[in-house]
Design an enzyme around this catalytic site. Sequence first.
Site, PDB file in Angstrom:
ATOM      1  CG  ASP A 104     -71.663 -26.109 -64.891  1.00 16.63           C
ATOM      2  OD1 ASP A 104     -72.567 -26.318 -65.476  1.00 16.63           O
ATOM      3  OD2 ASP A 104     -71.123 -26.709 -63.943  1.00 16.63           O
ATOM      4  CG  HIS A 148     -72.245 -30.690 -68.096  1.00 18.18           C
ATOM      5  ND1 HIS A 148     -73.286 -29.850 -68.637  1.00 18.18           N
ATOM      6  CD2 HIS A 148     -71.894 -30.798 -66.949  1.00 18.18           C
ATOM      7  CE1 HIS A 148     -73.788 -29.217 -67.533  1.00 18.18           C
ATOM      8  NE2 HIS A 148     -72.762 -29.687 -66.459  1.00 18.18           N
ATOM      9  CE  LYS A 149     -68.723 -29.409 -64.780  1.00 24.19           C
ATOM     10  NZ  LYS A 149     -68.098 -29.681 -63.244  1.00 24.19           N
ATOM     11  CE1 TYR A 152     -67.721 -35.150 -64.760  1.00 24.35           C
ATOM     12  CE2 TYR A 152     -69.115 -33.476 -65.085  1.00 24.35           C
ATOM     13  CZ  TYR A 152     -68.473 -34.413 -64.039  1.00 24.35           C
ATOM     14  OH  TYR A 152     -68.577 -34.075 -62.715  1.00 24.35           O
ATOM     15  CG  ASP A 159     -77.554 -29.973 -64.761  1.00 31.69           C
ATOM     16  OD1 ASP A 159     -78.395 -30.800 -65.342  1.00 31.69           O
ATOM     17  OD2 ASP A 159     -77.158 -29.800 -63.702  1.00 31.69           O
ATOM     18  NE  ARG A 229     -80.245 -27.328 -58.793  1.00 26.94           N
ATOM     19  CZ  ARG A 229     -79.879 -27.473 -57.499  1.00 26.94           C
ATOM     20  NH1 ARG A 229     -80.701 -27.161 -56.496  1.00 26.94           N
ATOM     21  NH2 ARG A 229     -78.826 -28.095 -57.380  1.00 26.94           N
ATOM     22  CD1 TRP A 233     -80.226 -27.344 -63.890  1.00 29.33           C
ATOM     23  CD2 TRP A 233     -80.229 -25.270 -63.936  1.00 29.33           C
ATOM     24  NE1 TRP A 233     -79.386 -26.862 -62.790  1.00 29.33           N
ATOM     25  CE2 TRP A 233     -79.494 -25.504 -62.750  1.00 29.33           C
ATOM     26  CE3 TRP A 233     -80.402 -23.566 -63.986  1.00 29.33           C
ATOM     27  CZ2 TRP A 233     -78.816 -24.370 -61.774  1.00 29.33           C
ATOM     28  CZ3 TRP A 233     -79.728 -22.853 -63.187  1.00 29.33           C
ATOM     29  CH2 TRP A 233     -79.185 -23.109 -61.879  1.00 29.33           C
ATOM     30  CB  SER A 354     -63.587 -38.665 -58.327  1.00 33.17           C
ATOM     31  OG  SER A 354     -64.339 -38.628 -56.970  1.00 33.17           O
TER      32      SER A 354
END
Length: 642
Positions: A104, A148-149, A152, A159, A229, A233, A354
């Site tokens: 992101d 993604h991160k 993750y 996205d 969405r 993206w 979480s």
Amino acid sequence: MNFIVKSSFCSLVFLMVGHCFAQEPDYAKLTAETIMENFNPRPSPDAKLTQWNYTQGVMWTGLDQLWMATGNGNYFNFVKNAIDNYIDDNGNIKTYQLKDDKLDDVLNGRNLLTLYKVTQKEKYLKAAKVLRSQLAQQPRNKEGGFWHKRIYTNQMWLDGLYMAEPFYAAYAKIFNEEKDFDDIAHQFLLVNKYMRDAKTGLLYHGWDDTKKEKWADKSTGLSKNFWARAMGWYGMALVDVLDDFPLDHPERKQLIKVLSQFAAAIKNVQDPQSGLWWDVLNYPNRKGNYLEASASAMFVYTLAKAVRKGYIKAPYITVAKKGYSGILSHFVHLDKDGKLRLSGTVSVSGLGGSPNHYRDGSYAYYMREKVVDNDPKGLGAFLQATNEMNLLSSLAEGKAKTVLLDSYFNNEVITDKAGLKHAYHYKWEEEDNNGYSFFGAAFKRFGFNIATSYAAPSKRVLKDAAVYIIVDADIPTENPDPEYMTEQYAHTILDWVKKGGVLLIMNNDSGNADIKHLNILTQMLGFTFKEDSYNKVKGREFKMGGIDISADNPIFKSVSKVYIKELSTIQINNNSVEKVLTKNGQNIAVVAPIGKGTVFAVGDPWFYNEYTNGLKLPASFQNYGAMQDLIKWLTLQTKTIK
């Protein structure tokens, strides 16, 4: 009293108290105003700085697009000032953490690259390199797909393609990192392979290749639903990446095929009544589901741009138009003061997280997320969609004819701050003050193709050109080995014009351009450039460079004052040559009909970025409008060359 802007028999106009007004609102301008009023990352010196995040980049990209489309420097300056809150002289980005590896956070790198190309300030390049370094270390799954991160593990989200790949491609193009395009293509094709549903063509929101996440199907690793969405993206990422993707790359055709499949899938799930798209695409009309603004805008943008670029078939523009009309009818509201509000955007939807607030990807989960007004993602996507739809009114005028910019007579080379050598001074791709990026973008908005020729003019070079531009012919102080106009070249160009070609000569003043040799050509056309330097300006006394334009000017119909400084004036030698611009008895610009063709000449490069991008000249000078007027006139002059 609030009122809603709707589409009706009077077509996208105000409806208020039963009255229909023929003036269509400027949705792009109004959306930009809402963004700039509400999303300054630090509205006052003592305010806390907003976190560096992707929602800003969606809006900033829309503002950058609008700046290019209008020449209004306020949009660029807003983005620049916003980013300057984060970037120090060493390229450090406040609130950003490299170690988090959030895709992101990479999105805003696109805007950093724009700032670098326009201003040439190294701090923006340094910051962009920080984000590029994140991609170099980004964790990947066993198939090579970006997580993604970092938190993750092994998860790819749709996205993430928009967050990373357009910046990745733009950076690779600027710095000639050709192998990166293999990786960029791999990210898209990997997602298409594992996340696309074969039956519907829709793509699932997420994929865990280890199948360990609670939201992941134990046999496929996919999440449960098609979130609109997320697909938005993905579509925007694909159509934007193709802007920078090499034409000869072996995977380019495959990416365009994937885009075509995407378009077909989106068309199939468009709501037939409203023209919009549901938040969860695979459950239209299910209880709780709703038509969603940001995704609808993203689909409109993707489809309209893909049609404009020729990636998908022309009839898809009908899908985009219906979607855009639906957005205006359902989500766009203007208050009594004319301020725009965009409703209908879901604030966020994700996967995992979480344990106390775990997002399981179920239909019930998506329906729990809040729908809000003036969400930055919705506003940014709507602005980009509007910018794209605004092109429709002029695209047909150029009829895909080619404007060919000469780089044979004007071929200066520079080594930039990144250590790369390239041709510069009045080039389409050049975005700093010396470039023609605004001029080129304006031609493209009128439906022309733009190209550059580094070869001498010949029948072969000119055969596909409708407009040929010669600008700022070299002299030895600029190019140690200049190529000069000759009798042979002049006759070749003359013959081309006689057959219907449109020649645009934008020279320069004496001491900055070759006039002597260029006049070999212009003498054949009925005029010559004088070896002078007229309309000089001291410092920032801009009024000295002003030229008034009468209301009956045959070309510049929408403007009354322009700015041209230090130019070579023109001597008319043939009665067929007409004056277009004059000042104090001196000829500034002329037009000459030659056979079936036309010549426009001015003794200055004139429409380079410094004087069209709205960042330097006072607003009283209308160079941007004059540029558009000239292009409109050129569309009327272009004829098929026989």
